[in-house]
Structure formats: structure tokens, C-alpha cells
Design an enzyme around this catalytic site. Structure first.
Site, PDB file in Angstrom:
ATOM      1  N   ALA A  66      -2.076  -1.971  10.744  1.00  0.00           N
ATOM      2  CA  ALA A  66      -1.110  -2.840  10.075  1.00  0.00           C
ATOM      3  C   ALA A  66      -1.732  -4.221   9.970  1.00  0.00           C
ATOM      4  CB  ALA A  66       0.183  -2.886  10.874  1.00  0.00           C
ATOM      5  N   GLY A 109      -2.128   1.434  12.716  1.00  0.00           N
ATOM      6  CA  GLY A 109      -1.347   2.031  11.621  1.00  0.00           C
ATOM      7  C   GLY A 109      -2.189   2.926  10.724  1.00  0.00           C
ATOM      8  N   GLU A 112      -2.294   6.152  12.450  1.00  0.00           N
ATOM      9  CA  GLU A 112      -0.928   6.703  12.380  1.00  0.00           C
ATOM     10  C   GLU A 112      -0.621   7.246  10.982  1.00  0.00           C
ATOM     11  OE1 GLU A 112       0.442   2.951  14.080  1.00  0.00           O
ATOM     12  OE2 GLU A 112       1.490   4.107  15.599  1.00  0.00           O
ATOM     13  N   GLU A 132      -3.746  -1.228  19.554  1.00  0.00           N
ATOM     14  CA  GLU A 132      -2.652  -2.203  19.633  1.00  0.00           C
ATOM     15  C   GLU A 132      -2.567  -2.879  20.989  1.00  0.00           C
ATOM     16  OE1 GLU A 132      -2.409   0.883  18.381  1.00  0.00           O
ATOM     17  OE2 GLU A 132      -1.185   0.887  16.555  1.00  0.00           O
TER      18      GLU A 132
HETATM   19  N1  CO8 Z   1      -5.019  -6.958   9.890  1.00  0.00           N
HETATM   20  C1  CO8 Z   1      -5.400  -8.009   9.139  1.00  0.00           C
HETATM   21  N2  CO8 Z   1      -6.676  -8.239   8.794  1.00  0.00           N
HETATM   22  C2  CO8 Z   1      -7.608  -7.378   9.243  1.00  0.00           C
HETATM   23  C3  CO8 Z   1      -7.287  -6.267  10.038  1.00  0.00           C
HETATM   24  C4  CO8 Z   1      -5.905  -6.056  10.361  1.00  0.00           C
HETATM   25  N3  CO8 Z   1      -5.497  -5.004  11.058  1.00  0.00           N
HETATM   26  N4  CO8 Z   1      -8.417  -5.593  10.338  1.00  0.00           N
HETATM   27  C5  CO8 Z   1      -9.415  -6.272   9.753  1.00  0.00           C
HETATM   28  N5  CO8 Z   1      -8.935  -7.351   9.077  1.00  0.00           N
HETATM   29  C6  CO8 Z   1      -9.686  -8.333   8.319  1.00  0.00           C
HETATM   30  C7  CO8 Z   1     -10.406  -9.311   9.224  1.00  0.00           C
HETATM   31  O1  CO8 Z   1      -9.528 -10.330   9.676  1.00  0.00           O
HETATM   32  C8  CO8 Z   1     -11.505  -9.812   8.306  1.00  0.00           C
HETATM   33  O2  CO8 Z   1     -10.952 -10.742   7.418  1.00  0.00           O
HETATM   34  P1  CO8 Z   1     -11.624 -12.233   7.287  1.00  0.00           P
HETATM   35  O3  CO8 Z   1     -13.002 -11.961   6.775  1.00  0.00           O
HETATM   36  O4  CO8 Z   1     -10.729 -12.910   6.307  1.00  0.00           O
HETATM   37  O5  CO8 Z   1     -11.609 -12.802   8.657  1.00  0.00           O
HETATM   38  C9  CO8 Z   1     -11.861  -8.568   7.489  1.00  0.00           C
HETATM   39  O6  CO8 Z   1     -10.741  -7.698   7.600  1.00  0.00           O
HETATM   40  C10 CO8 Z   1     -13.090  -7.836   8.014  1.00  0.00           C
HETATM   41  O7  CO8 Z   1     -12.884  -7.562   9.383  1.00  0.00           O
HETATM   42  P2  CO8 Z   1     -13.922  -7.978  10.536  1.00  0.00           P
HETATM   43  O8  CO8 Z   1     -14.692  -9.176  10.143  1.00  0.00           O
HETATM   44  O9  CO8 Z   1     -13.153  -8.044  11.816  1.00  0.00           O
HETATM   45  O10 CO8 Z   1     -14.874  -6.703  10.505  1.00  0.00           O
HETATM   46  P3  CO8 Z   1     -15.730  -6.103  11.713  1.00  0.00           P
HETATM   47  O11 CO8 Z   1     -16.597  -5.059  11.117  1.00  0.00           O
HETATM   48  O12 CO8 Z   1     -16.346  -7.178  12.522  1.00  0.00           O
HETATM   49  O13 CO8 Z   1     -14.627  -5.369  12.675  1.00  0.00           O
HETATM   50  C11 CO8 Z   1     -12.743  -3.979  13.142  1.00  0.00           C
HETATM   51  C12 CO8 Z   1     -13.928  -4.277  12.192  1.00  0.00           C
HETATM   52  C13 CO8 Z   1     -13.253  -3.501  14.505  1.00  0.00           C
HETATM   53  C14 CO8 Z   1     -11.919  -2.871  12.472  1.00  0.00           C
HETATM   54  C15 CO8 Z   1     -11.888  -5.265  13.325  1.00  0.00           C
HETATM   55  O14 CO8 Z   1     -11.599  -5.809  12.052  1.00  0.00           O
HETATM   56  C16 CO8 Z   1     -10.584  -5.047  14.056  1.00  0.00           C
HETATM   57  O15 CO8 Z   1     -10.573  -4.918  15.259  1.00  0.00           O
HETATM   58  N6  CO8 Z   1      -9.445  -4.999  13.304  1.00  0.00           N
HETATM   59  C17 CO8 Z   1      -8.138  -4.901  13.867  1.00  0.00           C
HETATM   60  C18 CO8 Z   1      -7.852  -3.483  14.325  1.00  0.00           C
HETATM   61  C19 CO8 Z   1      -6.480  -3.399  14.973  1.00  0.00           C
HETATM   62  O16 CO8 Z   1      -6.207  -4.031  15.971  1.00  0.00           O
HETATM   63  N7  CO8 Z   1      -5.575  -2.600  14.380  1.00  0.00           N
HETATM   64  C20 CO8 Z   1      -4.228  -2.435  14.864  1.00  0.00           C
HETATM   65  C21 CO8 Z   1      -3.310  -3.392  14.159  1.00  0.00           C
HETATM   66  S1  CO8 Z   1      -1.654  -3.343  14.798  1.00  0.00           S
HETATM   67  C22 CO8 Z   1      -0.972  -1.940  14.123  1.00  0.00           C
HETATM   68  O17 CO8 Z   1      -1.601  -1.239  13.384  1.00  0.00           O
HETATM   69  C23 CO8 Z   1       0.456  -1.650  14.497  1.00  0.00           C
HETATM   70  C24 CO8 Z   1       1.095  -0.657  13.504  1.00  0.00           C
HETATM   71  C25 CO8 Z   1       2.580  -0.531  13.738  1.00  0.00           C
HETATM   72  C26 CO8 Z   1       3.410  -1.579  13.005  1.00  0.00           C
HETATM   73  C27 CO8 Z   1       4.888  -1.247  13.208  1.00  0.00           C
HETATM   74  C28 CO8 Z   1       5.823  -2.130  12.407  1.00  0.00           C
HETATM   75  C29 CO8 Z   1       7.261  -1.723  12.482  1.00  0.00           C
END
Ligand code: CO8
Length: 258
Positions: A66, A109, A112, A132
């Protein structure tokens, strides 16, 4: 055809493909993307000309979860009401089989969403995880329920409590994915599987998906009763007569979806 901004759709061979398309955010699922995805998928589900749906992302990410930036400052009531996201109810109630074709990250997400699909084909580059916990929260699109059903409680607990990612091979070994294929072949392979499903009798496919779904939600005795009725009901279709006649006449069945 509807104009979308965060997904790309196309249709061929009775197969609809939905490609998540927010490359700048590794296909992070924001409200707008989820709304488009659900609208497109539910629309395809309502079209009897579509026999299977493929959902895929990019080489780098199926979806990295998400959108953290969109929800970071929201409070309890807003999230309890769904936050920026529409309800997934319509998506998970679809009758058309859905194949997730996963390359790269399928996190939070994203993992999921894959688990809401019927079949998960993984590229050898796929990485699954529920990270998460690193954000001070827990899975919110069903991960704490579907992951233990897929891979067992103890393996799921390790992933959900530590945030560890799982590669494609481990995911296949653990029962999270249907099959692993070379990354370069993922889209073609997903289309091939979808086309195969789409070539079968639609009522039989719907009923089979229904029964598989029941296996995840009902006790065994009720599930078996459900299957007995559904199996008998399939004998009311033209396609059952055609399928069984075609077998005896040693020819391919010509299903009319009736
Ligand atoms: N949300 C927003 N932006 C994201 C996300 C995300 N989940 N993942 C990556 N991005 C963005 C980064 O911020 C970055 O943007 P910018 O260049 O503007 O800073 C761009 O994508 C590229 O990402 P990275 O530079 O971080 O790329 P890397 O190769 O270094 O890393 C990763 C890749 C490991 C995937 C890393 O981006 C990461 O850890 N992402 C987050 C993963 C995460 O924590 N996911 C879980 C999110 S919470 C969730 O899913 C809950 C769902 C339930 C919601 C329920 C609602 C009712």
C-alpha cells in the site's frame, strides 16, 4: 474503453490483462490505483466474453505494498473506514479466475493482492513479504489470514513478525505460489495459463472456482456437501453433455458456455 491512469488493460483470446502501472512508486497501491484495478477487474468479470484475468506489474515490482506516503498521517477512524481504499469485496467475489503474474517485489498489500488471486505464477525474481511490522503496523489487506492458510502458521508468523522476504523458490516450496518461471517468460506463461482456463466451459470454471473458494472457508464436511451439489448441478449444462460426448468421440470439446 475506459481511460485509466494507474493501470493498463488489454484483452486477447478471451483473456483480460491488467498491468499495474505506477513505476515511480514500484506500483505502490494508492487509493486511485486500487479503485481502477477493482473497477477494471469487476467489469471484466461481468463480461461473459472474458474467461480469465491476469494481473501483473513490472519487471521490478508486482506491487511494493500500500502507498505508505498516502496513509502515513491518517488516524484510526479514517483507516477503520478503509482509508484511501475502496472495499475489496467486489474483487474477491469475482467468479472469473484471476492469475497473479508476479515479478520483483510483492510486499505488504502487493503480496496480499497476489493472495486474493486464484493462481500465483512467480518469476524467478519474485520476492514476497509482509514487511508492515517494520512500519509499526501489521498486514491490513488480509495477509495475517491468507498467508497462514497458504504456508502454515509458523512460516507465516516468521514473515509477519520479522518482515523477512521470501524468494520465488522458497515461496514455491512453501505453497505460496503455483509455479516459478524464468522472468522473461512470465507474461507469456501467465497468458498461456489464462487462455487455457478461458477455453473451458465457463459455467464449469465458475463452479470449480466457487468450490475451491469454499475449501478455504468451510469445514471439510460442508465443503464436500457443497461440492456434491455443484458437481451434480454441472450435469444440467450443455457443456457437460458436449464434454463427455467429445471424450467418447475422441475429439476436442466445443464448449458453448451453456
Ligand atoms: N509506498 C509508497 N512509495 C513506495 C512504496 C510504498 N509502499 N514502496 C516504494 N515506494 C517508492 C519509494 O518511496 C521510492 O520513491 P522516491 O524515489 O520518490 O523516494 C520509489 O518507490 C523506489 O523505491 P526505493 O528507492 O525504496 O527502491 P529500492 O529498490 O531501494 O527498495 C523496496 C525497494 C525494498 C521495495 C522499498 O521500496 C520498500 O521497502 N518499500 C516499502 C515496502 C513496504 O513496507 N510495503 C508495505 C506497505 S504497508 C501495506 O502494504 C499495508 C497494506 C494494508 C493497508 C490496509 C488499509 C485498510
Amino acid at each position: 474503453m475506459t481511460e485509466y491512469t494507474s493501470i493498463i488493460t488489454d484483452v486477447s483470446d478471451r483473456v483480460a490483462t491488467i498491468t499495474l502501472n505506477r513505476p515511480e512508486a514500484l506500483n505502490a497501491l494508492n487509493g486511485a490505483l486500487v479503485a481502477e484495478l477493482i473497477e477494471a477487474a469487476v467489469g471484466f468479470d461481468a463480461d461473459p466474453g472474458i474467461g480469465a484475468i491476469v494481473i501483473t506489474g513490472s519487471e521490478r515490482a508486482f506491487a511494493a505494498g500500500a502507498d505508505i506516503k498516502e496513509m502515513a498521517e491518517l488516524g484510526y477512524a479514517e483507516m477503520y473506514l478503509g482509508g484511501p481504499f475502496p472495499s475489496w469485496d467486489g474483487f474477491v467475489q469475482m467468479r472469473t479466475p484471476v492469475i497473479a503474474a508476479v515479478a520483483g517485489f510483492a510486499l505488504g498489500g502487493g503480496c496480499e493482492l497476489a493472495m486474493m488471486c486464484d493462481i500465483i505464477l512467480a518469476a524467478d525474481t519474485a520476492k514476497f513479504g509482509q514487511p508492515e511490522i517494520n512500519l509499526g503496523v501489521l498486514p491490513g489487506f488480509g495477509g495475517s489470514q491468507r498467508l497462514p492458510r497458504a504456508i502454515g502458521k509458523y512460516k507465516a508468523a516468521e514473515m509477519v513478525l520479522t518482515g523477512r522476504m521470501m524468494g520465488a523458490e522458497e515461496a514455491e516450496r512453501s505453497g505460496l505460489v503455483s509455479r516459478v518461471v524464468p522472468a522473461a517468460e512470465l507474461r507469456d506463461e501467465a497468458h498461456k495459463v489464462a487462455k487455457t482456463i478461458a477455453s473451458k466451459s465457463l459455467p464449469a470454471v465458475y463452479a470449480a472456482k466457487d468450490a475451491l473458494q469454499a475449501s478455504q472457508e468451510m469445514p471439510l464436511s460442508e465443503g464436500l456437501r457443497f461440492e456434491r451439489h455443484a458437481f451434480a448441478a454441472s450435469f444440467a449444462t450443455d457443456d457437460q453433455k458436449e464434454g463427455m460426448r467429445a471424450f467418447q468421440e475422441k475429439r476436442a470439446a466445443n464448449f458453448t458456455h451453456r
